[in-house]
Motif scaffolding. Structure first.
Motif, PDB file in Angstrom:
ATOM      1  N   THR A   4       1.624  -9.772   6.739  1.00 33.81           N
ATOM      2  CA  THR A   4       2.342  -9.297   5.562  1.00 33.81           C
ATOM      3  C   THR A   4       3.284  -8.173   5.974  1.00 33.81           C
ATOM      4  O   THR A   4       2.849  -7.189   6.561  1.00 33.81           O
ATOM      5  CB  THR A   4       1.364  -8.780   4.482  1.00 33.81           C
ATOM      6  OG1 THR A   4       0.436  -9.823   4.173  1.00 33.81           O
ATOM      7  CG2 THR A   4       2.107  -8.375   3.225  1.00 33.81           C
ATOM      8  N   GLU A   6       5.493  -4.821   6.068  1.00 29.96           N
ATOM      9  CA  GLU A   6       5.386  -3.503   5.439  1.00 29.96           C
ATOM     10  C   GLU A   6       6.614  -3.204   4.591  1.00 29.96           C
ATOM     11  O   GLU A   6       6.530  -2.544   3.570  1.00 29.96           O
ATOM     12  CB  GLU A   6       5.285  -2.381   6.492  1.00 29.96           C
ATOM     13  CG  GLU A   6       4.021  -2.373   7.284  1.00 29.96           C
ATOM     14  CD  GLU A   6       4.209  -2.994   8.655  1.00 29.96           C
ATOM     15  OE1 GLU A   6       3.383  -2.711   9.520  1.00 29.96           O
ATOM     16  OE2 GLU A   6       5.164  -3.754   8.880  1.00 29.96           O
ATOM     17  N   TYR A   7       7.770  -3.691   5.067  1.00 28.42           N
ATOM     18  CA  TYR A   7       9.045  -3.452   4.394  1.00 28.42           C
ATOM     19  C   TYR A   7       9.890  -4.707   4.547  1.00 28.42           C
ATOM     20  O   TYR A   7       9.883  -5.331   5.603  1.00 28.42           O
ATOM     21  CB  TYR A   7       9.802  -2.277   5.026  1.00 28.42           C
ATOM     22  CG  TYR A   7       8.962  -1.036   5.158  1.00 28.42           C
ATOM     23  CD1 TYR A   7       8.748  -0.199   4.068  1.00 28.42           C
ATOM     24  CD2 TYR A   7       8.384  -0.693   6.372  1.00 28.42           C
ATOM     25  CE1 TYR A   7       7.964   0.944   4.190  1.00 28.42           C
ATOM     26  CE2 TYR A   7       7.601   0.442   6.509  1.00 28.42           C
ATOM     27  CZ  TYR A   7       7.394   1.252   5.410  1.00 28.42           C
ATOM     28  OH  TYR A   7       6.617   2.372   5.531  1.00 28.42           O
ATOM     29  N   HIS A  23      10.427   8.054   7.360  1.00 27.13           N
ATOM     30  CA  HIS A  23       9.241   7.392   7.908  1.00 27.13           C
ATOM     31  C   HIS A  23       8.936   7.824   9.347  1.00 27.13           C
ATOM     32  O   HIS A  23       8.079   7.228  10.006  1.00 27.13           O
ATOM     33  CB  HIS A  23       9.406   5.873   7.813  1.00 27.13           C
ATOM     34  CG  HIS A  23       9.366   5.390   6.400  1.00 27.13           C
ATOM     35  ND1 HIS A  23      10.485   5.375   5.595  1.00 27.13           N
ATOM     36  CD2 HIS A  23       8.346   4.950   5.636  1.00 27.13           C
ATOM     37  CE1 HIS A  23      10.152   4.924   4.404  1.00 27.13           C
ATOM     38  NE2 HIS A  23       8.853   4.669   4.398  1.00 27.13           N
ATOM     39  N   ARG A 121       7.119  -9.787  13.212  1.00 27.98           N
ATOM     40  CA  ARG A 121       6.125  -9.059  12.408  1.00 27.98           C
ATOM     41  C   ARG A 121       4.772  -9.043  13.104  1.00 27.98           C
ATOM     42  O   ARG A 121       4.103  -8.014  13.159  1.00 27.98           O
ATOM     43  CB  ARG A 121       5.999  -9.687  11.011  1.00 27.98           C
ATOM     44  CG  ARG A 121       4.836  -9.165  10.205  1.00 27.98           C
ATOM     45  CD  ARG A 121       4.977  -7.660   9.930  1.00 27.98           C
ATOM     46  NE  ARG A 121       3.733  -7.127   9.431  1.00 27.98           N
ATOM     47  CZ  ARG A 121       2.977  -6.233  10.077  1.00 27.98           C
ATOM     48  NH1 ARG A 121       3.334  -5.774  11.242  1.00 27.98           N
ATOM     49  NH2 ARG A 121       1.871  -5.794   9.555  1.00 27.98           N
ATOM     50  N   GLY A 125       2.692  -5.824  14.511  1.00 26.17           N
ATOM     51  CA  GLY A 125       1.343  -5.566  14.038  1.00 26.17           C
ATOM     52  C   GLY A 125       0.344  -5.458  15.179  1.00 26.17           C
ATOM     53  O   GLY A 125      -0.516  -4.571  15.187  1.00 26.17           O
ATOM     54  N   PRO A 130       5.298  -0.426  12.797  1.00 22.95           N
ATOM     55  CA  PRO A 130       5.794  -1.149  11.629  1.00 22.95           C
ATOM     56  C   PRO A 130       6.897  -2.132  11.996  1.00 22.95           C
ATOM     57  O   PRO A 130       7.592  -1.961  12.993  1.00 22.95           O
ATOM     58  CB  PRO A 130       6.343  -0.043  10.722  1.00 22.95           C
ATOM     59  CG  PRO A 130       6.589   1.114  11.607  1.00 22.95           C
ATOM     60  CD  PRO A 130       5.649   0.993  12.778  1.00 22.95           C
ATOM     61  N   TYR A 159       3.645  -9.620   0.052  1.00 18.39           N
ATOM     62  CA  TYR A 159       4.329  -8.322   0.087  1.00 18.39           C
ATOM     63  C   TYR A 159       4.714  -7.893  -1.329  1.00 18.39           C
ATOM     64  O   TYR A 159       4.451  -6.762  -1.746  1.00 18.39           O
ATOM     65  CB  TYR A 159       5.556  -8.428   0.990  1.00 18.39           C
ATOM     66  CG  TYR A 159       6.494  -7.245   0.923  1.00 18.39           C
ATOM     67  CD1 TYR A 159       6.199  -6.069   1.603  1.00 18.39           C
ATOM     68  CD2 TYR A 159       7.677  -7.314   0.200  1.00 18.39           C
ATOM     69  CE1 TYR A 159       7.060  -4.979   1.562  1.00 18.39           C
ATOM     70  CE2 TYR A 159       8.544  -6.239   0.154  1.00 18.39           C
ATOM     71  CZ  TYR A 159       8.236  -5.074   0.844  1.00 18.39           C
ATOM     72  OH  TYR A 159       9.098  -4.001   0.798  1.00 18.39           O
ATOM     73  N   LYS A 162       1.801  -7.071  -3.665  1.00 21.32           N
ATOM     74  CA  LYS A 162       1.215  -5.742  -3.393  1.00 21.32           C
ATOM     75  C   LYS A 162       2.137  -4.605  -3.837  1.00 21.32           C
ATOM     76  O   LYS A 162       1.890  -3.456  -3.540  1.00 21.32           O
ATOM     77  CB  LYS A 162       0.911  -5.603  -1.899  1.00 21.32           C
ATOM     78  CG  LYS A 162      -0.214  -6.470  -1.440  1.00 21.32           C
ATOM     79  CD  LYS A 162      -0.482  -6.228   0.034  1.00 21.32           C
ATOM     80  CE  LYS A 162      -1.763  -6.905   0.454  1.00 21.32           C
ATOM     81  NZ  LYS A 162      -2.200  -6.431   1.751  1.00 21.32           N
ATOM     82  N   GLY A 164       5.517  -4.456  -3.125  1.00 17.79           N
ATOM     83  CA  GLY A 164       6.649  -4.258  -2.226  1.00 17.79           C
ATOM     84  C   GLY A 164       7.978  -4.439  -2.933  1.00 17.79           C
ATOM     85  O   GLY A 164       8.070  -5.140  -3.933  1.00 17.79           O
TER      86      GLY A 164
END
Length: 168
Positions: A4, A6-7, A23, A121, A125, A130, A159, A162, A164
Motif C-alpha cells: 500500500t 504511503e503517498y 517529511h 513500492r 518497503g 517511503p 490507500y 485509509k 490517503g
C-alpha cells in the motif's frame, strides 16, 4: 503494508521541496520509465526538467535506480545529469542500498519515487524507506509490466480507504 503506497502523486512534478522538507527527505531515488519519462523514451518533458532543476536548487540529492540495463539508462541519465544504478533488481532493495551509499544520506532522509507497486513500492518497503508513488506517465510496452498493472488497483484503493489523498 508493504504494497500500500504511503503517498500518491499525480505525477513527479507534483512532488514539491516543501513536501520533502516537511517529511525530512533530502534525497530521492528516481525510477525512469513512466516516472521521469515515458516507457522506453529518451525524451524528457520540459516540465520534468524544470522539476529536476527545482529539486537541485532546493538542495535535494537525486539519483536514478532502474531495473533497465546500462544501455538504456546511461544515455538518459547523462542527458539529465544524474548518477544512476542499472540492473537494480527491484523489488529487492540492492539498488537502493547502492544509491544510499553513493548519496551518503541516512535511510530516514531518503525516499523512492516510482510508478509501480510491485517493484518501486515493494523495494522501498523492504528497504525501510517511503515510496512517493506516481501515476504512470504513459503506456507500458513490456508484457510483464502490463500483467502486474492489473493487480495494482487493489493497493491503490486501500490507500484511499485509509484516508490517503492524491497530491496534485
Amino acid at each position: 503494508m508493504l504494497l500500500t503506497p504511503e503517498y500518491i502523486f499525480r505525477s513527479i512534478e507534483s512532488i514539491t521541496p516543501a513536501f520533502l522538507r516537511d517529511h525530512g527527505i533530502t534525497a530521492l531515488v528516481l525510477d525512469v520509465d513512466n516516472t521521469l519519462t515515458g516507457d522506453g523514451s529518451q525524451v524528457l518533458d520540459p516540465s520534468v526538467q524544470a522539476w529536476l532543476d527545482t529539486m537541485r536548487a532546493a538542495g535535494i540529492s537525486l539519483t536514478i535506480v532502474s531495473n533497465n540495463t546500462a544501455r538504456r539508462v546511461r544515455p538518459f541519465a547523462d542527458r539529465v545529469g544524474l548518477a544512476w544504478v542499472p540492473l537494480a533488481a527491484k523489488p529487492l532493495p540492492v539498488g537502493l542500498a547502492v544509491a544510499r551509499r553513493r548519496l551518503k544520506v541516512p535511510r530516514r532522509q531518503m525516499a523512492m519515487v516510482g510508478d509501480q507497486i510491485f517493484t518501486d513500492r515493494l523495494a522501498a518497503g523492504l528497504y525501510g524507506i517511503p515510496c512517493l508513488y506516481t501515476m504512470p506517465r504513459g503506456g507500458d510496452h513490456q508484457r510483464g509490466v502490463r500483467f502486474k498493472r492489473r493487480f495494482e488497483p487493489r493497493w491503490i484503493r486501500r490507500y484511499y480507504e485509509k484516508g490517503g489523498t492524491l497530491y496534485e
